[in-house]
Design a protein around this motif. Structure first.
Motif, PDB file in Angstrom:
ATOM      1  N   UNK A   1      -5.330   0.505  -2.078  1.00  0.00           N
ATOM      2  CA  UNK A   1      -4.217  -0.076  -2.247  1.00  0.00           C
ATOM      3  C   UNK A   1      -3.867  -0.619  -3.910  1.00  0.00           C
TER       4      UNK A   1
ATOM      5  N   UNK B   1       1.548  11.118  -6.522  1.00  0.00           N
ATOM      6  CA  UNK B   1       0.428  10.824  -5.782  1.00  0.00           C
ATOM      7  C   UNK B   1       0.193  11.714  -4.582  1.00  0.00           C
TER       8      UNK B   1
ATOM      9  N   UNK C   1     -11.339   5.346  -2.551  1.00  0.00           N
ATOM     10  CA  UNK C   1     -10.123   4.454  -2.829  1.00  0.00           C
ATOM     11  C   UNK C   1      -9.180   5.203  -4.008  1.00  0.00           C
TER      12      UNK C   1
ATOM     13  N   UNK D   1      -3.433   5.643  10.644  1.00  0.00           N
ATOM     14  CA  UNK D   1      -2.351   6.144   9.685  1.00  0.00           C
ATOM     15  C   UNK D   1      -2.442   7.836   9.932  1.00  0.00           C
TER      16      UNK D   1
ATOM     17  N   UNK E   1       0.753  -1.238   0.025  1.00  0.00           N
ATOM     18  CA  UNK E   1      -0.002  -0.058  -0.042  1.00  0.00           C
ATOM     19  C   UNK E   1       0.708   1.352   0.102  1.00  0.00           C
ATOM     20  N   UNK E   2       1.988   1.185   0.872  1.00  0.00           N
ATOM     21  CA  UNK E   2       2.675   2.465   1.063  1.00  0.00           C
ATOM     22  C   UNK E   2       3.809   2.671   0.241  1.00  0.00           C
TER      23      UNK E   2
ATOM     24  N   UNK F   1      -2.817   2.450  -5.554  1.00  0.00           N
ATOM     25  CA  UNK F   1      -1.227   2.820  -5.224  1.00  0.00           C
ATOM     26  C   UNK F   1      -0.408   1.937  -6.059  1.00  0.00           C
TER      27      UNK F   1
ATOM     28  N   UNK G   1       1.758  -0.141   7.200  1.00  0.00           N
ATOM     29  CA  UNK G   1       0.690  -0.696   6.254  1.00  0.00           C
ATOM     30  C   UNK G   1      -0.586  -0.964   6.961  1.00  0.00           C
TER      31      UNK G   1
ATOM     32  N   UNK H   1      -7.181   7.788  -6.173  1.00  0.00           N
ATOM     33  CA  UNK H   1      -6.003   8.682  -5.475  1.00  0.00           C
ATOM     34  C   UNK H   1      -6.129  10.024  -6.337  1.00  0.00           C
TER      35      UNK H   1
END
Lengths: 416, 952
Positions: free
Chosen positions: A133, B888, B873, B821, A84-85, A136, A406, B875
């Motif tokens: 995810x 991003x 979801x 996060x 994901x990151x 990304x 994550x 981006x």
């Protein structure tokens, strides 16, 4: 002797009497340019790339037991780069690309099988998280597809679609993901490194790290002192213990993760599937056994064994997901020890002691990272600068807050 | 076929009055009660029962127990098909159906046995050396072929129709193995008054005594005494499969496997978790085969197994036998076989000398006695025809036989002693491994401890030529092990992994020691220096269904229902899983064809009149004590000391690492009493965190915590008519007027004529709103009462979807934003961070990466095209930037169709977000293939940003 159908045929005619050892059982020399501690996949891959890519001549890998005896030979063999990151994706994608050419490069069939990794989702929120995810990944040039329920059903009709507590709504698919034969990865790297002159020293346990004037000069072992200009630790599961020999305290806890294999059956499960409403993942090995796993046991441990609560939890997840496996039998289960870091991501960095380098904190993502980890760690050891895909895996990131979390679990190693 | 031609007219423990019909590979047979499938097949003269894994060699029955490598069958049919079932462990029942496996088209003619011709190529590890070119061909060609050829039996592919149970048992002494030693240990413990459990994998207790004429009777008295003792539990058909930490033993009881199918309401199997103060391992010994070329021909059988078939089942597995033995016991077997009418062709003993007394027993049989001789090859194909022997003088002798009973002596059955990593120790006298360091609390007795075992003698090395199988099931030969050693796979663990020695479903019980012997010889090392591979649990394979027990399907996890669930059902709600909860998602009405219509109607009703939502699933934690306020000060980022009694406040908690853990509203009911709420998802985690804080960090604080989530049903009554609605319920003199009970008020009161309740004037929707809490048992009634009270305002129930729409319209962070996060500042809550007190997470939240203004932070997002549908979801990318990883800038966390605005809106985390209001960005969603959308970045609150409606 190179491996090929031809060489196999030729040797068959002479009763296979002329095969040479895949790697020499080397005895330690007095001094090396680089000594890697840990004869697992990461350590052997590091040694291979050091010799192959960075031209470092005198490299040794020391292993306290037999190579591949740690987590390299105890995992569930899954490879994927569905992260994901931003700190993770390029690194795991590098690893995936190395997997894709690994066998030809090593001249060893590690059975890298890109049979797909499908992560199921069971709610709108999970779908959105997988969309995040998957997007990304796509922005990083990694393959990802978001499947709806109908597409999953076409692909895996045997999942429990009718009676599930948490109905399957779809999944995130990485077709390039899959599995590889873990032992063969270890042996393949060992053989290839050995051919480049790397000494693989088994049954050689490190008992101390020797420093002079603040700089590491070698390691004390059960087979005597081995001098080294640089020492790299690749001993996930025991990183804290080894680092402590150099006076370091790492942001790592050791935990046990269990893995499971069933009796062999004819082809049944064609891809890697993970359950989104419990922790369960499964694939089928080429030999026919179902290979599966779930959560770590949750307590700190150096014992390579787990306990019933997680065994039951894993099997419950399996039965909830695919009740057809009920009558298949669990053949063996075992535990491997892994470094659980504070954010669930690894460390590839210079240690705060000169001459010492860390490759640690793989949580339970270590196997898939093997080639990338080897290349990145070799890069660091050879150049003293981080590999471009591994710049985020710094030891000081915890102090800076630049964590790569994550799962969003925070500093709870047992939850990553 | 009838008559059981190989069954003796008398003897054994089978019940000849109870005839059982069964079918193998489509052929009908009969056996007796007390038979195993294997003994019944042998009684009927069936020798060929399976094919091997790699070469598809014809295989017969080698053993009489769970160590069987060859006789694997698919038992039962349809959804109950059980592949890889050892015929030697299957209790015969009437109507049993079994089929051979891993063969095509039939067991007798298996075309895959052509693999055998390629065996010079198919040596250990051959697949690591080839199949690499071209790279793509692995998945496309080689691997599918290998997978199809590999595997053993076929899974049913259907859901397991049977049920499984789990149980716990507690005892002072767990005896594992119900043979003579185990029963003696059990009796001794029982006589001391201890609680004893005796578990044995066999159908009946007795162990080896069941295979020796007369011995079973000797145990009868022990069994009677044990059975009569109320502190003793005898558990036949129960295999102890694992030793876990803390004196926990896993055991599997086969409750119904001896029946065609389980009786109604009866499980197929039961998983036992036995917690034992100590255990006694009386698992007996395993017989070692002697390897020689083609030692896998059907008719080659372990001598102990032959004795078992003879004495326990009254079956002779052949007419003409050769006994190849390195033990005196083998000579006794020859005599017994002779007595049962079997012709004894010869006894071959590799030992240099055999006592005259031992030999005397077989003189009558007239058998040749070949002492100092060795069998070098078995003859025959699908059935054994003879054996080639090299005698003491080096002369080759060919013997004719249809049964070759083999014994290389007995070694302790150590598997369970390895489960905690204890290494076995080598015994020079017995030339065998004995238990070294068994798990804590385990004592090993009887033959498992080496008691009464004859020392093993050196066996002749397997011949260099031909296939001498070491691991029968996996087709691992002596040559494979030698090859592995030659290639540098010298550690016993490497040999195991390279050759697959000992990794089959029999877990190498008949293979490991001989494998070690071959390896030691190849390495020129002694066996103890080579070491043994560690046996891993389970001792015997366990059905995955049994380990899962009843936790599958709808019962995979508990379903939590709010107190007013029944009311919601009657309102026609559609439900959705929210963790373990089932919550009403929306309440469709007649004529509403899609969920969006329904949800929009619910939102509009709330915003224009009044709605009712069950919010009972939110975590509720009762916090009491003199230091309750001080405690909250330390766990929340904002201040609590100043909160007046009768007031509520929104609070945010951080984890220790400075990221947001959870949020919620907490009310003060008294100076020393708060009621704290959490999100539904984090209820358990927050409670755990608070308990940790209290018990570990600040044990001296006078504060008590209790989870009361299930004790209170709680309803949001939201909308401009909510006050009027509630006014019809609350008892006088409680005053709902804005001045008397303002926004963020909290009160204990009664409703409906005396029902105790709590009322909070809090709002998630952004409207004038209340949450009313009542004891859970009144939940349904109160929900109905609220509906009745609001009926003439057009009150409607609303579900989680409408709740979500309204919170997105208001810009409240929820699940997708509370991702673990995000920081408080990321979520626009930075101003709540107190600068005047310490709290959990404060210092870590000050780390540079957490305070970087370029972090993604919460914003509102509105598509420029009002008809466009935004998706969570996706981006975010700046207008001028390419859509790639380097550019991003964030992502869309939550979206909703806002009836208030008449278009889709969203919340998102955008790099430097609050500084970019008014900017246009793109939403990209490649994984769903949707078009890029142009969005305007706006403040996250779309409706009533000043909060006027809350306070009216």
């Amino acid at each position: 002797m190179g491996y090929s159908a031809f060489s196999l045929l030729k040797n068959a005619l002479t009763g296979h009497r002329h095969w040479r050892p895949a790697w020499r059982d080397a005895a330690p020399q007095a001094q090396y340019d680089v000594v890697i501690v840990g004869g697992g996949g990461h350590g052997l891959a590091t040694a291979y790339y050091l010799a192959r890519v960075y031209g470092v001549r005198r490299v040794a890998v020391v292993e306290k037991g037999w190579i591949g005896s740690g987590y390299a030979g105890r995992n569930t063999t899954i490879i994927r780069s569905n992260y994901l990151l931003p700190g993770n994706i390029p690194f795991y994608e590098l690893s995936m690309q190395l997997w894709e050419g690994l066998e030809q490069e090593l001249n060893y069939n590690a059975m890298v099988s890109q049979r797909g990794v499908l992560n199921l989702y069971h709610s709108d929120a999970q779908r959105d998280a997988y969309a995040r995810r998957g997007n990304a990944m796509r922005l990083h040039g990694v393959d990802a597809e978001l499947l709806d329920r109908a597409a999953v059903k076409r692909m895996l009709p045997y999942l429990d679609f009718d009676n599930a507590r948490f109905p399957i709504q779809g999944g995130l698919l990485q077709r390039r993901g899959g599995t590889a034969r873990h032992d063969a990865v270890v042996w393949g790297y060992a053989r290839a490194a050995d051919r480049l002159g790397v000494d693989i020293i088994q049954n050689c346990e490190v008992t101390g790290i020797r420093s002079e004037q603040g700089r590491v000069v070698g390691i004390e072992t059960t087979r005597g002192f081995i001098g080294a200009a640089k020492v790299g630790l690749a001993v996930a599961g025991n990183s804290s213990r080894l680092a402590a020999m150099a006076g370091l305290r790492l942001p790592i806890e050791s935990h046990v993760l269990q893995a499971f294999v069933s009796e062999g059956v004819k082809p049944l499960i064609d891809t890697v599937v993970t359950f989104g409403a419990g922790h369960f993942y499964i694939s089928q090995s080429d030999k026919g056994g179902l290979v599966f796993g779930g959560d770590i046991d949750g307590y700190n441990s150096y014992a390579q064994r787990g306990n019933l609560p997680v065994i039951e939890d894993v099997c419950e997840g399996g039965m909830a997901l695919m009740p057809m496996i009920g009558r298949l039998r669990l053949l063996r289960h075992w535990g491997g020890i892994m470094d659980m870091s504070m954010d669930g991501s690894p460390i590839i960095d210079r240690a705060p002691v000169d001459g010492l380098y860390l490759n640690a904190g793989w949580c339970y993502g270590g196997f898939k990272a093997t080639p990338g980890s080897g290349l990145s760690f070799a890069h660091l050891l050879a150049t003293d600068t981080p590999h471009e895909t591994a710049t985020a895996f710094r030891l000081d990131r915890f102090g800076r807050g630049a964590v790569i979390d994550e799962k969003g679990q925070g500093a709870h190693p047992n939850l990553h | 076929m009838s008559g059981q031609p190989f069954r003796l007219v008398s003897g054994g423990l089978v019940d000849r009055r109870q005839s059982l019909r069964f079918r193998f590979d489509g052929q009908d047979y009969e056996g007796f009660a007390g038979d195993t499938l294997a003994s019944a097949l042998l009684a009927n003269g069936v020798r060929l029962v399976g094919r091997s894994f790699k070469y598809h060699r014809p295989r017969g029955i080698l053993t009489a127990g769970p160590e069987e490598p060859n006789a694997l069958v698919e038992l039962r049919s349809g959804a109950r098909r059980e592949p890889n079932t050892k015929a030697t462990t299957v209790e015969l029942y009437d109507g049993l159906e079994a089929a051979s496996q891993n063969r095509w088209p039939s067991l007798a003619v298996d075309l895959l046995s052509l693999n055998g011709l390629l065996s010079p190529l198919f040596v250990a590890g051959f697949y690591y050396k080839t199949f690499m070119w071209p790279a793509k061909a692995w998945e496309a060609l080689y691997e599918p072929l290998i997978r199809r050829a590999a595997g053993l039996g076929r899974a049913s592919g259907e859901a397991d129709p049977d049920a499984y149970e789990k149980s716990h048992a507690f005892c002072d002494v767990l005896v594992i193995g119900g043979g003579r030693s185990g029963l003696a240990a059990a009796l001794a413990a029982a006589r001391e008054g201890k609680r004893v459990i005796v578990a044995d994998e066999d159908t009946r207790l007795g162990g080896r005594a069941l295979t020796r004429p007369g011995d079973a009777d000797a145990l009868a008295a022990m069994l009677v005494e044990l059975a009569a003792n109320p502190r003793v539990t005898l558990m036949p058909r129960t295999s102890v499969f694992g030793v876990y930490d803390g004196g926990v033993y896993g055991a599997l009881e086969k409750v119904s496997d001896h029946l065609p199918e389980p009786a109604p309401f009866t499980p197929r199997q039961r998983l036992w978790k036995v917690i034992a103060h100590e255990s006694v391992l009386a698992a007996g010994a395993l017989e070692r085969p002697i390897p020689f070329a083609d030692n896998d021909r059907p008719g080659v059988m372990l001598a102990g197994a032959v004795a078992t078939y003879l004495h326990r089942f009254g079956v002779v597995p052949g007419r003409r036998a050769v006994v190849y033995t390195s033990t005196d016991e083998g000579w006794q077997l020859a005599a017994d076989l002779y007595a049962a009418g079997v012709t004894i062709e010869a006894i071959v003993d590799p030992r240099g000398a055999v006592a005259e007394a031992v030999q005397a027993g077989v003189v009558a049989s007239g058998a040749r006695r070949l002492i100092g001789a060795r069998v070098v090859r078995a003859l025959g194909g699908r059935a054994l025809r003879g054996a080639r022997v090299v005698d003491a003088h080096g002369q080759t002798v060919t013997l004719r036989c249809d049964l070759l009973a083999v014994s290389g002596g007995w070694t302790p059955n150590l598997a369970l002693t390895h489960h905690h990593g204890g290494k076995p120790r080598w015994d020079e006298v017995l030339q065998s491994f004995l238990p070294g360091a068994p798990p804590p609390g385990m004592r090993v007795v009887g033959r498992a401890a080496g008691e009464g075992l004859a020392p093993l003698v050196d066996l002749p090395a397997p011949p260099a030529k031909g296939k001498s199988f070491i691991d029968f099931q996996h087709d691992v030969t002596a040559a494979d092990i030698r090859l592995a050693e030659r290639e540098g796979y010298r550690s016993v663990e490497h040999v195991k992994r390279y050759t697959t020695l000992g990794m089959a479903t029999d877990q190498g019980r008949t293979a490991n020691l001989n494998g070690l012997m071959v390896l030691a010889e190849a390495r020129g090392a002694a066996i103890p220096d080579v070491g043994l591979t560690m046996a891993r649990p389970p001792y015997a394979p366990v059905a995955i269904g049994a380990l899962a027990g009843p936790h599958r399907g709808r019962d995979f996890r508990p379903t939590r229902l709010p107190a007013a669930h029944g009311w919601a059902v009657r309102q026609g709600a559609v439900f959705v899983e929210a963790g373990q909860w089932l919550r009403a998602q929306y309440f469709p009405r007649a004529g509403e064809t899609d969920w969006l219509t329904t949800v929009s109607r619910e939102v509009t009703t709330v915003r224009s009149s009044v709605g009712l939502c069950d919010v009972s699933t939110l975590g509720k934690i009762d916090v009491q004590g003199a230091d309750a306020a001080a405690f909250l000060e330390r766990v929340y980022i904002n201040g609590w000391a100043s909160l007046a009694v009768g007031r509520a406040r929104y609070g945010v908690m951080l984890r220790e690492d400075g990221f947001v853990m959870d949020d919620g509203t907490t009310a003060r009911l008294a100076a020393d009493h708060f009621i704290l709420t959490t999100t539904t998802a984090n209820a358990a985690r927050v409670f755990q965190h608070l308990e940790y804080c209290h018990q570990v960090l600040w044990p001296t604080l006078d504060v008590q915590l209790a989870s009361v989530t299930d004790q209170w049903a709680q309803f949001a009554v939201a909308g401009p008519r909510s006050r009027e609605t509630l006014a019809r319920l609350v008892d006088a003199p409680f005053d709902l007027a804005n001045e008397a009970f303002p926004y963020m008020g909290a009160a204990e009161l009664t409703i409906g004529g005396g029902l105790p309740a709590r009322l909070f004037r809090i709002s998630f929707s952004g409207e004038l709103a209340y949450e009313l809490a009542v004891p859970a048992r009144y939940g349904e009634a109160v929900a109905a009462a609220i509906m009745a009270a609001g009926a003439d305002f057009g009150i409607c129930p609303y579900g989680t979807e409408a709740l979500g729409v309204m919170r997105i319209e208001k810009g409240h962070a929820a699940g997708a934003e509370l991702s673990g996060q995000t920081t408080a500042t990321d979520l626009g809550l930075g101003r709540m961070l107190s600068k005047t007190k310490d709290f959990i997470g404060r210092r870590m939240a000050e780390r540079p990466a957490l305070t970087d203004p370029a972090r993604p932070r919460l914003v509102g997002l509105r598509p420029l095209d009002p008809a466009a549908r935004l998706r969570a979801g996706a981006h975010l990318v700046a207008l001028a930037d390419p859509a790639d990883a380097a550019h991003d800038a964030g992502y869309v966390t939550s979206v909703a169709f806002s009836p208030s605005l008449g278009q889709w809106i969203g919340l998102g985390l955008l790099a430097g977000g609050p500084d970019r209001l008014g900017e246009r960005v793109r939403a990209v969603d490649p994984v769903r293939g949707g078009p890029e959308l142009l969005l305007e970045v706006c403040a996250p609150c779309f409706v009533d940003p000043e909060g006027v409606r809350l306070r009216v």
